[in-house]
Design a protein around this motif. Structure first.
Motif, short mmCIF file in Angstrom:
data_model
loop_
_atom_site.label_atom_id
_atom_site.label_comp_id
_atom_site.label_asym_id
_atom_site.label_seq_id
_atom_site.Cartn_x
_atom_site.Cartn_y
_atom_site.Cartn_z
N PRO A 21 44.99 33.09 33.58
CA PRO A 21 43.99 32.20 34.18
C PRO A 21 43.72 32.59 35.63
O PRO A 21 44.59 33.11 36.32
N VAL A 22 42.50 32.33 36.09
CA VAL A 22 42.14 32.62 37.48
C VAL A 22 42.56 31.43 38.32
O VAL A 22 42.02 30.33 38.19
N ARG A 23 43.55 31.65 39.15
CA ARG A 23 44.01 30.63 40.10
C ARG A 23 44.67 31.37 41.26
O ARG A 23 44.79 32.60 41.24
N ALA A 24 45.10 30.64 42.25
CA ALA A 24 45.62 31.27 43.48
C ALA A 24 46.76 32.25 43.19
O ALA A 24 46.84 33.30 43.81
N GLY A 25 47.61 31.94 42.25
CA GLY A 25 48.74 32.81 41.95
C GLY A 25 48.37 34.08 41.19
O GLY A 25 49.16 35.01 41.13
N ASP A 49 52.62 34.30 34.16
CA ASP A 49 51.23 34.57 33.79
C ASP A 49 51.03 35.97 33.23
O ASP A 49 50.08 36.22 32.49
N PHE A 50 51.91 36.88 33.55
CA PHE A 50 51.78 38.26 33.11
C PHE A 50 51.84 38.39 31.60
O PHE A 50 51.34 39.36 31.04
N TRP A 78 45.23 35.73 41.67
CA TRP A 78 44.10 36.42 42.32
C TRP A 78 44.38 37.92 42.41
O TRP A 78 43.48 38.73 42.25
N LEU A 79 45.61 38.27 42.68
CA LEU A 79 45.95 39.69 42.80
C LEU A 79 45.74 40.40 41.46
O LEU A 79 45.25 41.54 41.44
N LEU A 80 46.08 39.76 40.36
CA LEU A 80 45.86 40.36 39.04
C LEU A 80 44.37 40.55 38.75
O LEU A 80 43.96 41.57 38.21
N TRP A 81 43.57 39.55 39.13
CA TRP A 81 42.15 39.60 38.82
C TRP A 81 41.36 40.45 39.80
O TRP A 81 40.49 41.22 39.41
N PHE A 82 41.62 40.26 41.09
CA PHE A 82 40.77 40.88 42.11
C PHE A 82 41.44 42.01 42.86
O PHE A 82 40.80 42.68 43.66
N GLY A 83 42.71 42.27 42.62
CA GLY A 83 43.42 43.35 43.29
C GLY A 83 42.81 44.72 43.03
O GLY A 83 42.58 45.49 43.97
N PRO A 84 42.51 45.06 41.77
CA PRO A 84 41.90 46.37 41.53
C PRO A 84 40.55 46.52 42.22
O PRO A 84 40.24 47.59 42.76
N LEU A 85 39.74 45.46 42.24
CA LEU A 85 38.45 45.54 42.93
C LEU A 85 38.64 45.69 44.43
O LEU A 85 37.92 46.46 45.08
N ALA A 86 39.61 44.97 44.98
CA ALA A 86 39.86 45.08 46.42
C ALA A 86 40.37 46.48 46.77
O ALA A 86 39.97 47.06 47.79
N ALA A 87 41.23 47.05 45.93
CA ALA A 87 41.72 48.41 46.18
C ALA A 87 40.58 49.42 46.10
O ALA A 87 40.49 50.33 46.94
#
Length: 163
Positions: A98-102, A91-92, A104-113
């Motif tokens: 695409p937004v899927r379980a695999g 996916d990289f 999530w870290l790419l999409w939401f990791g920066p926001l979570a950090a």
């Protein structure tokens, strides 16, 4: 002796260098070439990682451009071309995975950090608050004397309205 060693090391370094990529050969159909160029902008170079394959001088980017052109010439849709690249490189390879379980870290990791850092800073700020002790009766009297005294003004040219 040293000169021969330096020449040998330089020759080994030159042999280890990546050969230059083959020049791009555009598709004969202008519409297909336009589709290919649009896809080039959406696909990340796996070597450079911050550049699209359209801008990357890396050999693998040239191979990826050739592959995209071949698949478009074979009649595949843009989605099928992307799926094939994701199958090969993960996916990289897409700038917008695409937004899927695999992913999530790419999409939401920066926001979570960012949220974790904010919560940590907030907790640190709350933990550092110190209560200022109340003034004793002697300290309050001394403060009142200081404020009432004209001799202790910070600026002798100041007027009462400047306080």
């Amino acid at each position: 002796m040293k000169r021969a060693l330096l020449i040998a090391l330089a020759a080994v370094g030159l042999m280890a260098a990546e050969p230059p990529p083959t020049p791009d050969r555009p598709l004969p159909d202008a519409a297909q070439e336009a589709r290919a160029k649009a896809l080039f902008a959406d696909i990340r170079c796996v070597v450079c990682q911050h550049e699209a394959i359209a801008d990357s001088p890396a050999g693998i980017a040239a191979d990826m451009r050739r592959l995209v052109r071949e698949e478009i010439a074979a009649g595949r849709t843009d989605a099928q071309v992307r799926e094939d690249l994701v199958r090969r490189y993960g996916d990289f390879v897409l700038f917008k995975p695409p937004v899927r379980a695999g992913t999530w870290l790419l999409w939401f990791g920066p926001l979570a950090a960012l949220a974790a850092v904010g919560i940590g800073l907030l907790a640190l700020a709350r933990g550092r608050r110190e209560e200022t002790p109340a003034l004793s009766a002697d300290e309050e009297a001394r403060l009142a004397d200081i404020l009432a005294s004209e001799a202790d003004r910070r600026d002798p040219d100041a007027k009462a309205s400047d306080d």
